[in-house]
Design an enzyme around this catalytic site. Structure first.
Site, PDB file in Angstrom:
ATOM      1  N   GLU A 121       0.852  -1.182   0.000  1.00  0.00           N
ATOM      2  CA  GLU A 121       0.000   0.000   0.000  1.00  0.00           C
ATOM      3  C   GLU A 121       0.892   1.238   0.000  1.00  0.00           C
ATOM      4  O   GLU A 121       1.879   1.247   0.732  1.00  0.00           O
ATOM      5  CB  GLU A 121      -0.910   0.034   1.230  1.00  0.00           C
ATOM      6  CG  GLU A 121      -1.940   1.168   1.118  1.00  0.00           C
ATOM      7  CD  GLU A 121      -2.908   1.199   2.312  1.00  0.00           C
ATOM      8  OE1 GLU A 121      -2.726   0.441   3.273  1.00  0.00           O
ATOM      9  OE2 GLU A 121      -3.829   2.009   2.260  1.00  0.00           O
ATOM     10  N   GLY A 261       2.947   2.271  10.847  1.00  0.00           N
ATOM     11  CA  GLY A 261       2.635   1.469  12.027  1.00  0.00           C
ATOM     12  C   GLY A 261       2.478  -0.007  11.725  1.00  0.00           C
ATOM     13  O   GLY A 261       3.113  -0.861  12.343  1.00  0.00           O
ATOM     14  N   ALA A 262       1.629  -0.320  10.763  1.00  0.00           N
ATOM     15  CA  ALA A 262       1.360  -1.709  10.421  1.00  0.00           C
ATOM     16  C   ALA A 262       0.526  -1.748   9.151  1.00  0.00           C
ATOM     17  O   ALA A 262       0.022  -0.713   8.709  1.00  0.00           O
ATOM     18  CB  ALA A 262       0.603  -2.401  11.554  1.00  0.00           C
ATOM     19  N   ASN A 265      -2.539  -6.449   5.250  1.00  0.00           N
ATOM     20  CA  ASN A 265      -2.542  -7.478   4.204  1.00  0.00           C
ATOM     21  C   ASN A 265      -3.416  -8.664   4.588  1.00  0.00           C
ATOM     22  O   ASN A 265      -3.333  -9.166   5.702  1.00  0.00           O
ATOM     23  CB  ASN A 265      -1.112  -7.981   3.983  1.00  0.00           C
ATOM     24  CG  ASN A 265      -0.110  -6.861   3.942  1.00  0.00           C
ATOM     25  OD1 ASN A 265      -0.215  -5.960   3.140  1.00  0.00           O
ATOM     26  ND2 ASN A 265       0.847  -6.904   4.861  1.00  0.00           N
ATOM     27  N   HIS A 297      -6.723  -2.166  15.066  1.00  0.00           N
ATOM     28  CA  HIS A 297      -6.904  -1.430  13.805  1.00  0.00           C
ATOM     29  C   HIS A 297      -6.711  -2.351  12.599  1.00  0.00           C
ATOM     30  O   HIS A 297      -7.568  -2.417  11.713  1.00  0.00           O
ATOM     31  CB  HIS A 297      -5.919  -0.264  13.763  1.00  0.00           C
ATOM     32  CG  HIS A 297      -6.023   0.584  12.539  1.00  0.00           C
ATOM     33  ND1 HIS A 297      -6.779   1.735  12.503  1.00  0.00           N
ATOM     34  CD2 HIS A 297      -5.479   0.449  11.308  1.00  0.00           C
ATOM     35  CE1 HIS A 297      -6.695   2.260  11.301  1.00  0.00           C
ATOM     36  NE2 HIS A 297      -5.898   1.510  10.554  1.00  0.00           N
ATOM     37  N   GLU A 298      -5.594  -3.062  12.568  1.00  0.00           N
ATOM     38  CA  GLU A 298      -5.316  -3.911  11.397  1.00  0.00           C
ATOM     39  C   GLU A 298      -6.321  -5.050  11.322  1.00  0.00           C
ATOM     40  O   GLU A 298      -6.780  -5.413  10.241  1.00  0.00           O
ATOM     41  CB  GLU A 298      -3.884  -4.454  11.421  1.00  0.00           C
ATOM     42  CG  GLU A 298      -2.787  -3.398  11.564  1.00  0.00           C
ATOM     43  CD  GLU A 298      -2.916  -2.207  10.646  1.00  0.00           C
ATOM     44  OE1 GLU A 298      -3.462  -2.346   9.539  1.00  0.00           O
ATOM     45  OE2 GLU A 298      -2.499  -1.099  11.048  1.00  0.00           O
ATOM     46  N   HIS A 301      -9.587  -3.866   9.878  1.00  0.00           N
ATOM     47  CA  HIS A 301      -9.515  -3.650   8.427  1.00  0.00           C
ATOM     48  C   HIS A 301     -10.000  -4.877   7.644  1.00  0.00           C
ATOM     49  O   HIS A 301     -10.354  -4.763   6.481  1.00  0.00           O
ATOM     50  CB  HIS A 301      -8.074  -3.366   8.000  1.00  0.00           C
ATOM     51  CG  HIS A 301      -7.713  -1.910   7.916  1.00  0.00           C
ATOM     52  ND1 HIS A 301      -8.530  -0.965   7.331  1.00  0.00           N
ATOM     53  CD2 HIS A 301      -6.591  -1.241   8.311  1.00  0.00           C
ATOM     54  CE1 HIS A 301      -7.931   0.217   7.378  1.00  0.00           C
ATOM     55  NE2 HIS A 301      -6.754   0.091   7.976  1.00  0.00           N
TER      56      HIS A 301
HETATM   57  N1  TRP Z   1      -3.097   0.850   5.714  1.00  0.00           N
HETATM   58  C1  TRP Z   1      -2.171   0.944   6.798  1.00  0.00           C
HETATM   59  C2  TRP Z   1      -2.985   1.200   8.056  1.00  0.00           C
HETATM   60  O1  TRP Z   1      -3.580   2.201   8.204  1.00  0.00           O
HETATM   61  C3  TRP Z   1      -1.164   2.024   6.719  1.00  0.00           C
HETATM   62  C4  TRP Z   1      -0.264   2.143   5.564  1.00  0.00           C
HETATM   63  C5  TRP Z   1      -0.470   2.805   4.427  1.00  0.00           C
HETATM   64  C6  TRP Z   1       1.076   1.773   5.510  1.00  0.00           C
HETATM   65  N2  TRP Z   1       0.651   2.887   3.679  1.00  0.00           N
HETATM   66  C7  TRP Z   1       1.607   2.271   4.329  1.00  0.00           C
HETATM   67  C8  TRP Z   1       1.863   1.065   6.377  1.00  0.00           C
HETATM   68  C9  TRP Z   1       2.946   2.121   4.001  1.00  0.00           C
HETATM   69  C10 TRP Z   1       3.195   0.898   6.033  1.00  0.00           C
HETATM   70  C11 TRP Z   1       3.727   1.432   4.873  1.00  0.00           C
HETATM   71  O2  TRP Z   1      -3.092   0.376   8.882  1.00  0.00           O
HETATM   72 ZN    ZN Z   2      -5.552   1.665   8.567  1.00  0.00          ZN
END
Ligand code: TRP
Ligand code: ZN
Length: 869
Positions: A121, A261-262, A265, A297-298, A301
């Site tokens: 992402e 942060g995280a 996937n 949070h993860e 998702h």
């Molecule tokens: N989608 C992730 C979250 O909010 C965050 C995220 C977006 C991310 N781009 C990233 C994490 C690039 C690491 C590197 O949980």
């Molecule tokens: Zn997120």
């Protein structure tokens, strides 16, 4: 400069001309030359002669085949691969070579420590293979990973393990299949040697899910809290949202090199190790809370982001705002709702409002983007969550959950828009959200000004509400928004006055929809005290001319804790503002005894949660205060905050000392109550550090501490009060923890926040510490970003030395990791809020950056906006 990066606009969205329904990936992992074979089933959706434009970045193309035959009707472009003369449906084979070891961007496939991992992402998958790297193309993924068995015993990807085997040359392979179609940004691969914490969760329908947390060897004793948090998340999502996990396995991998942060996937979350690893010796209570929130949070998702994903990246808040809302509710249901709300509101009022005032200001659903990584912002995440929260306030829990249900019925398995979400909420509740939708398109912080008038004869109370939003960067015109304004009225004894109009009860959340509105309440027997914007019911700046007496009254009598805290903050704000003026006029800081008494009352309130009292006694940060001014005087603000803290400490020393000692605990636990006591005890310590006994007390706590929370509280107090014991503690800590970067981050953060005059020199020297590594984003954030962003007096040194330092760092990171550079540059973007001399210096630095030959898109977008080009 070479070619100028181009912006993309939300309004230009076009459905894809081709889609990919299935993809089989085959990775042959090698440090510097990994081969990737991607076999995709491609379907044309548009008319016949459309070219297939695949995204690609930093790839070496090896071969292209269509339906098993070598294909030559393609062209390598600056942004990917363009294929022509294609049939309507075909199998596309692409082989690429990539270099994970050289990948310092930490985007795509890279090496962290000894292992391989991915981050896709938002647009990182195109650094693995040529692909339709956009979230509205959803495919079923099968992934085969081959690597050396001794170095990489674990080979992981999304979904279920379907096959594995051994090869002769010491290599082995594993094949994974993810049954859920997904966009490429949710793809993940990990290869490495780990310790694994295993557990299982039985879902509400009785299915068993394997839970696995992979950590670096030797870290198994730091994974328990992450596992507990994961199981709590799974249970909570079933109970509060009715959402059940959908695969038979859920894996989390902790890595040391990670930009954020995280990452959520599908079935294989990859985490910054900061949000997984914790035990009492290495982690503070705040770290534990961070782990709970990010694990939640993860996990959340999986439904809000993965099962329903985003149509395009302009819709990012669809998944992020909603998922932040969900993780905030999770933490609030499990812990203290008031303390969680306070800390979330601090982020919105501080850094998010600051973003609204700056050159990067954007609505929660942006309209124009150059580098998508620049839009993972406080606005999209935190204000995005506030927008969801406002809908929750307007609809109530029941209607809101009905809206969620409808949203999943309509959009499960697809890519949706923010408007789809609001539509589901509107349709399920029957509540008109037409005007409310403006929150998605309008940037900036609304100011809500309230005046009140009591008519003693008619026993009527008039509340006049005006709203205005100042123009923001690239958005001049502003419209009235639908603002839920939560209020309560109290009589002199602190009893709640029921809101009535024409004999009917009126709801305590007022619908403010116009630029100006008057709300009239009948049967108000005496002049009431009004509590406004309860629970921070909208992300706005409130203006109301409270007297000190009213604020002190609310600190005691307001029915909910948030309102009591907020009254305390407003009282502090008044005296901070007045004293900044005093200091600027060469006068002393004045803080009346009556105000001290109000805080003493809070400190001594026995019916309150100690964690909440600790928040009551926390002064706003210097950065938050800076946000109240058109022109910021960092030195005056620093002096006022320091003096007020010292006055409170001196005036309440007896009570602080007594409470400090009474809250000592015989043994360490991470139960909420124990954390709450530590929070208040350590808050007391931070005040007592300003008194005569400070050095002795802080030193004693450091020596006696058996946990990182108390150790860090002592060190932070020594640092911010510049106590004699600081140096010895810093040395002792560094000797003990040099081998552990994650723990050393706390030490780096203290060096960054060091108030001493030579702070910059020390920071520069600290960059040579064996545990420091500019290529590791955690190290850089704690030391460098903390110095530049949270040490205003030293960063804004009049000689410009802090500015020159930041430019040096940005120049280095511009080539190694522009995503991190782009977060570090934030302090420069606010240059217009400083005096002319500082403005000139910062502007010159921005111009130096603008002139860099290889300026990355990430920095280009911000520098260009900041300079107003
Ligand atoms: N989608 C992730 C979250 O909010 C965050 C995220 C977006 C991310 N781009 C990233 C994490 C690039 C690491 C590197 O949980
Ligand atoms: Zn997120």
């Amino acid at each position: 400069m070479a070619e100028q990066p181009k912006a993309k606009y939300r309004a230009d969205y076009k459905a894809p001309e081709y889609t990919i329904t299935d993809i089989a990936l085959d990775f042959d992992l090698q440090d510097t030359a990994t081969r990737v074979v991607a076999v995709s089933k491609v379907k044309r959706l548009a008319e016949q002669d459309a070219a297939l434009q695949l995204d690609g970045d930093a790839l070496t193309l090896i071969r292209v085949e269509v339906n098993g035959e070598s294909w030559s009707d393609y062209e390598e472009t600056a942004t990917g691969l363009s294929l022509t003369k294609l049939p309507a449906e075909f199998e596309l084979t692409i082989e690429t070579e990539i270099n994970p070891e050289a990948n310092t961007l930490l985007e795509g496939l890279y090496k962290s420590g000894g292992g391989f991992c991915t981050q896709c992402e938002a647009e990182g998958f195109r650094r693995i293979t040529y692909y339709l790297d956009r979230p509205d193309v959803l495919a079923r993924f099968t992934t085969k990973v081959t690597a050396d068995k001794a170095s990489y015993p674990y080979l992981l990807s999304n979904g279920n393990r379907i096959a594995e085997g051994e090869l002769e040359n010491g290599r082995h392979w594993v094949q994974w299949q993810d049954p859920f179609p997904k966009p490429s940004y949710l793809f993940a691969l990990v290869a490495g040697d780990f310790d694994v914490l295993r557990d299982k969760f039985t879902t509400c329908t009785g299915r068993d899910v394997e839970l696995e947390i992979f950590v670096d060897k030797g870290n198994l004793d730091r994974a328990d809290y992450a596992m507990t948090s994961l199981k709590n998340s799974m249970k909570w999502d079933e109970e509060r949202f009715g959402l059940e996990y959908d695969l038979d396995i859920y894996m989390i991998v902790a890595v040391d090199f990670f930009n954020m942060g995280a990452m959520e996937n599908k079935g294989l979350n990859i985490f910054n190790s900061k949000f997984v690893l914790a035990n009492s010796k290495t982690a503070t209570d705040t770290d534990y809370q961070g782990i709970e929130a990010v694990i939640g949070h993860e996990y959340f998702h999986n439904w809000t982001g993965n099962r329903v994903t985003c149509r395009d990246w302009f819709q990012l808040s669809l998944k992020e705002g909603l998922t932040v809302f969900r993780d905030q509710e999770f933490s609030s249901d499990l812990g203290s709702r008031a303390v969680n709300r306070i800390n979330n509101v601090r982020v919105v009022r501080g850094p998010q409002f600051a973003e609204d005032r700056g050159p990067m200001s954007h609505p929660i659903r942006p309209d124009k983007v150059i580098e998508m990584n620049n839009f993972y912002t406080l606005t999209v995440y935190e204000k995005g969550s506030e927008v969801i929260r406002m809908m929750h306030t307007l609809l109530g829990e029941q209607n809101f959950q009905a809206g969620m249900k409808l949203y999943f019925e309509r959009h499960d398995g697809t890519a949706a828009t923010c408007d789809d979400f609001v539509q589901a909420m509107e349709d399920a509740s029957g509540i008109d959200l037409t005007r409310f939708r403006r929150w998605y398109s309008q940037a900036g912080t609304p100011v809500v000004s309230v005046t009140t008038d009591y008519d003693a004869e008619q026993k009527r109370y008039h509340v006049t509400v005006k709203q205005r939003t100042a123009p923001t960067a690239e958005q001049e015109e502003k419209q009235a928004l639908h603002i839920p304004l939560d209020i309560e009225l109290y009589d002199e004894q602190g009893n709640v006055i029921e809101l009535q109009r024409n004999g009917e009860a009126v709801h305590h959340v007022l619908d403010v929809t116009e630029e100006e509105q008057v709300f009239v309440f009948d049967n108000v027997a005496s002049k009431p005290v009004i509590s406004l914007l309860r629970e921070f019911s909208a992300p706005v700046v409130l203006e109301y001319d409270y007297s000190d007496e009213e604020l002190v009254f609310l600190m005691v009598h307001a029915r909910n804790e948030f309102a009591r805290w907020d009254a305390g903050q407003m009282l502090l704000a008044k005296y901070i503002r007045d004293n900044v003026t005093n200091v600027q006029q060469g006068k002393a800081v004045e803080f009346p005894a009556s105000v001290v008494d109000a805080f003493r009352g809070a400190l001594l309130a026995e019916d309150l949660d100690p964690a909440f009292i600790a928040e009551m006694l926390t002064l706003p940060s210097e950065n938050e205060i800076a946000g109240w001014y058109k022109q910021v005087d960092v030195d005056a603000i620093n002096k006022v905050v320091g003096d007020i803290k010292a006055i409170l400490a001196a005036e309440m020393e007896d009570e602080l000392t007594a409470i400090y000692h009474s809250l000592a605990q015989p043994s360490y636990t991470i139960e909420h109550e124990a954390m709450a006591k530590r929070a208040l005890r350590n808050r007391c310590l931070s005040y007592l550090a300003c008194t005569e006994q400070g050095n002795a007390l802080v030193e004693a706590q450091y020596q006696a501490s058996d946990n990182m929370t108390d150790t860090m509280a002592a060190m932070a107090a020594a640092n911010s009060s510049e106590l004699a014991c600081r140096e010895a503690q810093m040395k002792d800590f560094s000797d003990k923890w040099t081998h552990d970067g994650l723990v050393m981050d706390k030490w780096f953060a203290l060096q960054g926040a060091n108030p001493a005059e030579n702070a910059l020199a020390v920071v520069r020297e600290t960059m040579n510490h064996p545990a420091f590594d500019l290529k590791n984003p955690n190290r850089t954030r704690n030391l460098v970003a903390n110095f530049c962003g949270n040490n205003p007096v030293r960063f804004h040194a009049k000689d410009g030395s802090g500015y020159a330092f930041l430019t040096e760092i940005l120049t280095a990171l511009n080539s190694s990791n522009p995503q991190v550079a782009s977060r570090l540059i934030e302090p420069f973007l606010k240059y217009r809020q400083y005096d002319e001399a500082r403005q000139t210096l910062m502007r010159a630095e921005l111009e130096k950056l603008a002139a860099l030959e290889n300026l990355a898109k990430d920095l280009f977008e911000k520098v260009q906006k900041a300079l107003g080009q």
